[in-house]
Design an enzyme around this catalytic site. Structure first.
Site, PDB file in Angstrom:
ATOM      1  N   GLY A   1       0.824  -1.213   0.000  1.00 47.71           N
ATOM      2  CA  GLY A   1       0.000   0.000   0.000  1.00 47.71           C
ATOM      3  C   GLY A   1       0.850   1.251   0.000  1.00 47.71           C
ATOM      4  CG  ASN A   2      -0.410   4.691  -1.542  1.00 49.67           C
ATOM      5  OD1 ASN A   2      -1.086   5.532  -0.962  1.00 49.67           O
ATOM      6  ND2 ASN A   2      -0.875   4.007  -2.580  1.00 49.67           N
ATOM      7  NE  ARG A   3       4.439   8.021   4.526  1.00 50.96           N
ATOM      8  CZ  ARG A   3       4.850   8.077   5.782  1.00 50.96           C
ATOM      9  NH1 ARG A   3       5.142   6.984   6.431  1.00 50.96           N
ATOM     10  NH2 ARG A   3       4.983   9.235   6.376  1.00 50.96           N
ATOM     11  CB  SER A   4      -2.681   8.336  -0.361  1.00 48.44           C
ATOM     12  OG  SER A   4      -3.729   9.238  -0.586  1.00 48.44           O
TER      13      SER A   4
END
Ligand code: CTP
Length: 399
Positions: free
Chosen positions: A203-206
């Protein structure tokens, strides 16, 4: 500012108490105008005590002050929350049987309706027609939220969170133009998760904050908003249709189906470029001391696909405006310009990430690049300000 809070006879009237507090605590002068039956849900003393003003439902109290015209004439904003099917019908037809409908007829300021009712009533052709008439005349009618209604029912009809209604009112009072009225926009927000197995993902940090700010500001400017949210844990912005997705593939499907009749699309989501080649059905076990490599395959580039589809469909095909975001850590402008050309979009909002900027923070700063070579710089400020700058450019291109 002077606000009239109209309250009609729905069970959600109790939530209007909180909306009233939000106005008064921000220093606004609020006069509450309930309908007679609204007082069956929340009584006159509550409204009087919370607003600090006398409360009446009809035009025959204090006639010497001519309240039936004065309240509407002097208001900077009229907000009706909850707005029942009945009050929408009376407003659409210009009836004036009580103080609230008189106030609606005399008001020349912005008017916001926050309907709440059972799904059948909201979807009835009579209500659809009344809402269309009110919107046509310039009122903002916030689509109700979807969820649990009174009793066992669920569906569209819930009054949105009072804080979200307040946010729309705040923006309307700040004089934001209603230049997106009648426009359909699609916004993607958040960050995709690409599953490895039932418990793990890449995933990512958005956080989704910028996409949600775009949604909130678009509603305040009158747009009909579909918000495709990838793994966002924020409250739903009032008046938007929220479609929840997890992976890039799901996000692509949701965006492509929502843009079919949209005027503009803004891809604010952080989409994973790659996903694991295999999604294991069972949890991956540590079978050896060494880690197993993870094979990745490419995800579709949704923004580029939107541009390609429009080009392939020929002149006049929509959406009329396609906008993307680019988060960069180095060579921000040069990378942004190359990306704008590569993706074939009309606008690209380029922001620098890292060192506390952009991800998970309420603030953002960016340069908005346009396909015609122009660029607009937006200084560091709330994500809503950047969102409004994006809508300024989109509205100009739509008109
Ligand atoms: N985007 C998309 N589909 C993808 C990746 C990105 O639609 N598979 C969109 C994002 O929503 C964003 C824009 O493309 O609006 C730019 O995203 P970014 O990650 O900066 O672009 P990339 O093409 O992945 O470029 P980079 O090489 O910088 O990662």
């Amino acid at each position: 500012m002077r606000v009239v809070l109209g309250v009609s006879a729905g069970i959600a009237a109790y939530k209007a108490c909180e909306l009233l507090r939000l106005f008064t605590e921000s220093g606004h002068e609020v006069r509450v105008v309930p309908t007679r039956d609204a007082l069956r849900f929340v009584g006159e003393p509550t409204w009087a005590a919370l607003s600090g003003h006398p409360v009446t439902t009809d035009v025959w109290d204090g006639v010497h002050e001519v309240p039936h015209v004065r309240l509407g004439q002097q208001a900077d904003l009229v907000v009706v929350a909850p707005a029942t099917a009945d009050v929408l019908a009376r407003a659409a037809h210009g009836l004036a049987g009580d103080l609230l409908t008189n106030t609606l007829l005399t008001a020349r300021c912005p008017v916001v309706f926050a309907p709440a009712m059972h799904t059948e009533m909201w979807e009835h052709p009579a209500t659809r027609a009344n809402v269309a008439v009110l919107r046509e005349r310039g009122a903002i009618v916030i689509d109700p939220a979807v969820g649990r209604l009174t009793g066992a029912d669920t569906g569209p009809g819930r009054l949105p969170d009072p804080a979200e209604i307040f946010e729309i009112c705040r923006r309307v009072m700040a004089g934001r133009p209603r230049d997106l009225a009648g426009r359909k926009v699609v916004i993607s927000a958040g960050g995709t998760r690409e599953a490895l197995d039932p418990v793990r993902y890449l995933g990512n940090r958005s956080s989704g904050r910028q996409g949600y700010a775009l949604a909130r500001t678009a509603v305040a400017r009158g747009a009909e908003v579909t918000l495709v949210a990838a793994n966002v844990s924020l409250g739903d912005p009032a008046g938007t249709k929220v479609v929840r997705v997890e992976s890039a593939i799901e996000l692509r499907d949701a965006v492509l189906s929502a843009v079919a009749d949209a005027d503009a699309v803004v891809m604010a989501a952080a989409v994973a470029d790659f996903r694991p080649a295999v999604r294991h059905d069972s949890k991956i076990k540590k079978t050896s001391a060494e880690p197993e490599p993870i094979d990745l395959v490419k995800n579709p580039d949704i923004l580029a696909e939107l541009g390609e589809r429009r080009r392939a469909a020929g002149p006049g095909a929509g959406p009329a405006v396609i906008a993307g975001f680019a988060a960069e850590t180095d060579d921000v402008l040069a990378n942004g310009k190359a990306k704008l050309a590569r993706k074939g979009c009309d606008l690209l909002v380029v922001n620098q990430v890292g060192e506390g900027l952009a991800f998970g923070t309420p603030d953002n700063a960016a340069v908005i690049l346009a396909a015609d070579g122009s660029q607009v710089e937006v200084g560091r400020g709330p994500k809503e300000d950047l969102a409004d700058a994006v809508w300024d450019l989109i509205a100009a291109r739509l008109s």
